[in-house]
Design an enzyme around this catalytic site. Structure first.
Site, short mmCIF file in Angstrom:
data_model
loop_
_atom_site.label_atom_id
_atom_site.label_comp_id
_atom_site.label_asym_id
_atom_site.label_seq_id
_atom_site.Cartn_x
_atom_site.Cartn_y
_atom_site.Cartn_z
N ARG A 14 -21.99 11.51 18.41
CA ARG A 14 -22.58 12.52 17.51
C ARG A 14 -23.70 11.80 16.78
NH1 ARG A 14 -16.84 13.57 16.52
NH2 ARG A 14 -16.38 15.70 17.12
N GLU A 22 3.51 -2.15 7.39
CA GLU A 22 4.41 -2.00 6.25
C GLU A 22 5.66 -1.22 6.61
OE1 GLU A 22 2.25 -1.02 2.63
OE2 GLU A 22 0.81 -2.64 2.97
N HIS A 53 0.81 -1.22 0.00
CA HIS A 53 0.00 0.00 0.00
C HIS A 53 0.84 1.27 0.00
CE1 HIS A 53 -2.64 -3.04 1.81
NE2 HIS A 53 -3.60 -2.40 1.17
N ARG A 78 -15.99 19.19 23.18
CA ARG A 78 -17.36 18.69 23.07
C ARG A 78 -18.26 19.18 24.19
NH1 ARG A 78 -17.95 14.07 20.23
NH2 ARG A 78 -20.16 14.55 20.45
N1 URA Z 1 -10.88 13.64 15.52
C1 URA Z 1 -11.83 12.86 16.09
O1 URA Z 1 -11.82 11.64 15.96
N2 URA Z 1 -12.82 13.48 16.80
C2 URA Z 1 -12.88 14.81 16.94
O2 URA Z 1 -13.83 15.30 17.57
C3 URA Z 1 -11.88 15.61 16.35
C4 URA Z 1 -10.88 14.99 15.63
#
Ligand code: URA
Length: 257
Positions: free
Chosen positions: A165, A77, A4, A219
């Site tokens: 989310r 790899e 790859h 968050r």
């Molecule tokens: N990367 C992630 O996986 N989550 C985020 O909220 C920001 C960057």
């Protein structure tokens, strides 16, 4: 020639150290930061590789793309062509209120909320960073006076439901409902998507692996950064600066370099 990555050991000029950004564009930003003469070695799918010299030592930078499967391909790899030390320079989402956008998070260990690492070790096996890599990352952040946090990360295979989310349609399956609050209570600092595979494979293969990420979003406060672009964002600049300083400390400490 690796399947790859399209790299061979001859192309690496003896490199044993690698930076691992997730984003292919960040590979160029990292390599040209420490070596303006760095050259692009290969590009295939999400894997972009550059070779540059830091204090006379060859260093590879290869992007992993997003998530465990492509990260595992990179470790597999690169180990085959002689790399034994890896520093992930990625991005993450903080889940503790006191962590600010652009702060750095140095991961000591990861919750394996991914699938790939389970192909290499049973789930009871810990995904922990190599102590020497963690140590130089902390020293570098202190030396450069950059805000940083050290601790645990949840490494998820999905950006949406696994990181609480709502997915398209809005329904989060029961397994992942209210998990963000649970990780907060368990003193997890952030979510990202690659360290579970990286740190598990590192230990399974006997390689030195560590991880530092810059915070793109909080968050809890919902504070957000720009997504990475052509030129490094302030968070990316910090991340690259600390990564390069940490790598030069590792090189200095290693016998024979
Ligand atoms: N990367 C992630 O996986 N989550 C985020 O909220 C920001 C960057």
């Amino acid at each position: 020639m690796e399947y790859h990555l399209k790299l061979s050991s001859t192309m690496l000029e003896g490199a044993k150290y690698a930076f691992l950004p997730g984003d292919p564009q960040r590979a160029r930003k990292i390599a040209t930061f420490f070596d303006p003469q760095a050259k692009e070695l290969a590009i295939n799918r999400e894997f972009n590789s550059w070779l540059g010299y830091l204090n006379g030592v060859p260093i590879l930078t290869t992007s992993t793309g997003i998530g465990g499967p492509s990260t595992a391909i990179v470790i597999e790899e690169l180990a085959r062509v002689g790399i034994d030390t890896f520093i992930r320079l990625g991005t993450s989402g903080a889940i503790q209120e006191h962590i600010k956008v652009h702060d750095l998070i140095i991961t000591t260990g990861s919750v394996r909320l991914d699938g790939t690492s389970r192909h290499y070790a049973p789930i009871e096996y810990p995904a922990v960073a190599h102590h020497e890599v963690t140590q130089v990352l902390v020293q570098a952040a202190k030396k450069m006076n950059v805000p940083y946090h050290v601790g645990l990360t949840t490494s998820s295979d999905s950006f949406y439901p696994g990181q609480q989310r709502p997915p398209f349609g809005g329904y989060i399956i029961k397994t992942y409902q209210d998990r963000l609050q649970e990780w907060q209570k368990l003193h997890i600092l952030n979510y990202e998507m690659e360290s579970g595979a990286l740190l598990t494979l590192g230990n399974v293969f006997g390689l030195r692996c560590g991880c530092v990420t810059c915070v793109l979003v909080n968050r809890v406060s919902e504070q957000k950064d720009l997504l990475p672009q052509e030129t490094p964002t302030p968070g990316e600049e910090r991340l690259i600066k600390i990564g390069v300083e940490a790598m030069s400390q590792l090189i200095k400490a290693d016998p024979g370099t």
